[in-house]
Structure formats: structure tokens, C-alpha cells
Design a protein around this motif. Structure first.
Motif: not given
Length: 125
Positions: A115-120, A122-125
Motif C-alpha cells: 500500500t505504501y508503494h501504491c500511494t507513492e 499515485d503521487t508521482k503520476a
């Protein structure tokens, strides 16, 4: 007595409570890790045998040493259990290592990392 009867459930709880006290207060074996807990107990309906599932907070060597210490003290534990519980038959205790808590912690870490990797991302996109 059937396996899932109320009497058997009460017997499991009573044996679990008594075994926890014996391991915590009575056994002085240095091989047994101080962070050893009994996660569950299954007493056979005929009260002849008992499976005690133990969980050890430590590495594999500490778990192995704790299991060996408990197996060597099984006779003493059974004698203390007979004194603490008034039963016609005192069950023969088999200690089994329960790694479900450790497995749950590992899965929780993996989910948190995902979940930490997925939220990271999302912030880059």
C-alpha cells in the motif's frame, strides 16, 4: 463428550489457563524463551491427550530450543497440571509450534509495503 461440546470447550480453556501459569511460573529451564505463550489447547474428548499450540517471539533457534525444553519438561508439566486440575485422567501433553502469529505479522508487513508503494506511485503520476 463430543469434541465441540460446552464441556470440552470449558476443559480446553481451563487447561490453557493452567498450562500458561505453569510455563510462566513453575518451569525454570533456561532453554524456554521468556516470551512464550500458549495460543490454544485442544484436549481430546476422552481426556487422554492434549495438543498445546505454543508461540515463541524470537528467531528459529529460540523457537527450537523452547520446543525442546517444553518437550523435556512434559512430565513435570503434566504432574503440575494434575495438581492444579481435579481430573480423573490427566492428559498427555504434546507441544506444537504455532507460527500463525508470525505469519500474520509477515503478511501485514507485506500489505503495508504494497500500500505504501501504491500511494507513492499515485503521487508521482
Amino acid at each position: 463428550m463430543r469434541k465441540n461440546s460446552i464441556k470440552n470447550t470449558r476443559m480446553n480453556e481451563e487447561v490453557l489457563r493452567e498450562l500458561s501459569g505453569i510455563i510462566r511460573n513453575e518451569i525454570k529451564d533456561p532453554r524456554i524463551h521468556p516470551m512464550t505463550t500458549i495460543s490454544s489447547v485442544e484436549v481430546a474428548p476422552d481426556l487422554k491427550t492434549c495438543k498445546a499450540f505454543i508461540s515463541v517471539l524470537g528467531d528459529e533457534q529460540e523457537q527450537k530450543n523452547t520446543l525442546e525444553g517444553l518437550k523435556s519438561a512434559a512430565g513435570y508439566v503434566r504432574r503440575c497440571l494434575a495438581k492444579g486440575l481435579n481430573l480423573r485422567n490427566t492428559p498427555e501433553i504434546r507441544f506444537i509450534l504455532d507460527q500463525s502469529i508470525e505469519y500474520g505479522i509477515e503478511m501485514s508487513k507485506k500489505i503495508d509495503a504494497l500500500t505504501y508503494h501504491c500511494t507513492e506511485d499515485d503521487t508521482k503520476a
